[in-house]
Design a protein around this motif. Structure first.
Motif, PDB file in Angstrom:
ATOM      1  N   GLY A 144       0.785  -1.230   0.000  1.00 23.84           N
ATOM      2  CA  GLY A 144       0.000   0.000   0.000  1.00 23.84           C
ATOM      3  C   GLY A 144       0.816   1.278   0.000  1.00 23.84           C
ATOM      4  N   GLU A 145       2.108   1.168  -0.319  1.00 20.30           N
ATOM      5  CA  GLU A 145       2.982   2.335  -0.209  1.00 20.30           C
ATOM      6  C   GLU A 145       2.611   3.471  -1.153  1.00 20.30           C
ATOM      7  OE1 GLU A 145       5.170   3.052   1.949  1.00 20.30           O
ATOM      8  OE2 GLU A 145       5.503   1.165   2.991  1.00 20.30           O
TER       9      GLU A 145
ATOM     10  N   LEU B  32      11.335   5.017  -3.966  1.00 18.89           N
ATOM     11  CA  LEU B  32       9.951   5.288  -3.582  1.00 18.89           C
ATOM     12  C   LEU B  32       9.822   6.726  -3.131  1.00 18.89           C
ATOM     13  CD1 LEU B  32       7.024   4.532  -2.549  1.00 18.89           C
ATOM     14  CD2 LEU B  32       8.140   3.873  -0.393  1.00 18.89           C
ATOM     15  N   HIS B  33       8.792   7.411  -3.629  1.00 16.02           N
ATOM     16  CA  HIS B  33       8.474   8.752  -3.126  1.00 16.02           C
ATOM     17  C   HIS B  33       7.041   8.758  -2.632  1.00 16.02           C
ATOM     18  CE1 HIS B  33       8.718  13.118  -2.731  1.00 16.02           C
ATOM     19  NE2 HIS B  33       7.445  13.101  -3.114  1.00 16.02           N
ATOM     20  N   ARG B  34       6.863   9.119  -1.358  1.00 16.76           N
ATOM     21  CA  ARG B  34       5.525   9.282  -0.783  1.00 16.76           C
ATOM     22  C   ARG B  34       5.647  10.182   0.448  1.00 16.76           C
ATOM     23  NH1 ARG B  34       2.616   4.731   2.521  1.00 16.76           N
ATOM     24  NH2 ARG B  34       1.855   6.660   3.468  1.00 16.76           N
TER      25      ARG B  34
ATOM     26  N   ILE C 265       6.006   3.722 -11.723  1.00 16.92           N
ATOM     27  CA  ILE C 265       4.655   3.309 -11.335  1.00 16.92           C
ATOM     28  C   ILE C 265       4.067   4.401 -10.449  1.00 16.92           C
ATOM     29  CG2 ILE C 265       3.265   1.500 -10.270  1.00 16.92           C
ATOM     30  CD1 ILE C 265       5.828  -0.298 -10.560  1.00 16.92           C
ATOM     31  N   THR C 266       2.993   5.006 -10.893  1.00 21.88           N
ATOM     32  CA  THR C 266       2.385   6.125 -10.181  1.00 21.88           C
ATOM     33  C   THR C 266       1.073   5.699  -9.541  1.00 21.88           C
ATOM     34  OG1 THR C 266       3.370   7.701 -11.731  1.00 21.88           O
ATOM     35  CG2 THR C 266       1.532   8.491 -10.385  1.00 21.88           C
ATOM     36  N   GLY C 267       0.972   5.942  -8.252  1.00 17.94           N
ATOM     37  CA  GLY C 267      -0.242   5.610  -7.523  1.00 17.94           C
ATOM     38  C   GLY C 267      -0.950   6.839  -7.006  1.00 17.94           C
ATOM     39  N   THR C 268      -1.998   6.629  -6.245  1.00 17.72           N
ATOM     40  CA  THR C 268      -2.783   7.748  -5.734  1.00 17.72           C
ATOM     41  C   THR C 268      -2.066   8.511  -4.627  1.00 17.72           C
ATOM     42  OG1 THR C 268      -3.881   6.154  -4.254  1.00 17.72           O
ATOM     43  CG2 THR C 268      -5.009   6.715  -6.318  1.00 17.72           C
ATOM     44  N   LYS C 269      -1.023   7.915  -4.038  1.00 13.02           N
ATOM     45  CA  LYS C 269      -0.307   8.646  -2.998  1.00 13.02           C
ATOM     46  C   LYS C 269       1.211   8.504  -3.060  1.00 13.02           C
ATOM     47  CE  LYS C 269      -0.877   5.027   0.575  1.00 13.02           C
ATOM     48  NZ  LYS C 269      -1.437   4.757   1.916  1.00 13.02           N
TER      49      LYS C 269
END
Length: 355
Positions: free
Chosen positions: A141-142, A282-284, A258-262
């Motif tokens: 879920g990252e 990883l960037h979040r 890979i781009t996610g919602t967060k």
């Protein structure tokens, strides 16, 4: 002990063989190649007796000391060799792409079921440690829900790249034998497999497939697609003939975003090493984290893929990719070829039972 026969002893077979040579419950018992130098050089290196080195794959299939075969022949030969192997009662690991047509793919899937043999389509990039780490981060879920995936394939040149025999290069640039171009269809299978691995089968594909000045390389090219949940993806293939790359394999490198919602995950290398950064980033939440606690040699993906198949045979578990999964990736790749031919978006053709 799983007894392995390798059909096709060309350049790439060196990486495939490592998985079986290093597995405590596998042994290479026979090899086949029509070129005597190939079968004798590899056979000797892998400890295969002289009488178990064959010119005709049917002689290898007739052996009773072969449980499974690794098929590494030009694409247009995949279906016939695999079908014959299944008829001989051998489990099959078939190099990607599984065939040049969905009809052949469906025939192999049906034959494997009818002969009660295990059928795997060999795809190594989903076993590449940085891609596996990215998958773990996504599943944890990252980055939230994936909304887009972008892949970049960039061939260049390298003084340390391995030598590819002229014959191996020749069939890869012949659409009748390869099924498409060497970059978008052949190597592109890895990229379509990665997209499939994270998001499943696309429902709409649009492609522009270019060509080099000499007509041999299918680049520059751009493929884009959508998924049923609204996520999007793209593959950009650019040949940079003067770009020097750090690699001991093909003179090429790969990147995935890979781009996610967060958050966003980058896999920064593949065949080689272009960027001097961590293999997974990883960037979040405003924080960028690099992960470099994993092997990054391309050969590791082959070893893990081959070992996984041996373990699947020993444990009675499904391989990856199954024939059905390999067919989905093939449908993805063929949709790109169709779109480029027609100039219109194409829909990957699902298996008959799924329509």
């Amino acid at each position: 002990m799983i007894r392995v026969g390798i059909i096709g002893c060309g350049r790439i077979s060196d990486l495939h063989a490592q998985a079986y040579l290093e597995h405590p419950e596998a042994v290479i018992t026979a090899v086949c190649d029509p070129v005597a130098e190939n079968r004798d050089t590899r056979g000797a290196a892998w400890g295969v007796a002289g009488q178990a080195r064959h010119a005709d794959y049917r002689d290898l299939l007739a052996r009773d000391d072969v449980d499974m075969v690794e098929i590494l022949v030009p694409h247009h030969l995949h279906a016939q060799v695999a079908l014959d192997a299944m008829d001989a009662g051998k489990h099959v690991s078939l190099q990607k792409p599984m065939s040049t047509s969905l009809a052949d793919a469906d025939a192999m899937i049906a034959r494997a079921a009818g002969r009660d043999v295990v059928f795997k389509v060999f795809e190594n990039f989903v076993f590449y440690p940085p891609v596996q780490r990215a998958k773990e981060l996504v599943e944890a879920g990252e980055i939230g829900e994936i909304r887009g995936i972008r892949l970049k394939s960039n061939p260049g040149w390298s003084p340390t790249a391995w030598e590819v025999p002229a014959a191996a290069s020749a069939w890869r640039i012949d659409p009748e034998q390869c099924g498409g171009g060497p970059l978008v269809f052949d190597d592109g299978h890895h990229k379509f497999a990665i997209a499939w691995h994270f998001l499943g089968l696309a429902d709409r594909v649009h492609a522009f497939i270019g060509t080099s000045y000499d007509g041999l390389i299918d680049a520059p090219s751009l493929v884009s697609w959508t998924h049923p949940d609204g996520a999007v993806g793209s593959l950009e293939v650019v040949h940079s003939p003067e770009l020097k790359l750090d690699t001991v394999h093909y003179a090429q490198d790969d990147r995935v975003e890979i781009t996610g919602t967060k958050g966003v995950i980058w896999v920064t290398r593949g065949h080689g090493r272009m960027l001097n950064v961590a293999p997974v980033v990883l960037h979040r939440d405003g924080v960028t984290t690099g992960y470099d606690d994993m092997p990054t040699g391309w050969e590791t993906s082959f070893i893990r893929s081959g070992r996984h198949f041996v373990d699947a045979l020993l444990n009675g578990t499904p391989p990856a990719l199954t024939g059905e999964q390999g067919r989905e990736v093939l449908a993805f790749a063929l949709a790109a070829q169709e779109s480029a031919r027609t100039g219109r978006a194409a829909t990957p053709v699902r298996a008959p039972a799924e329509r």
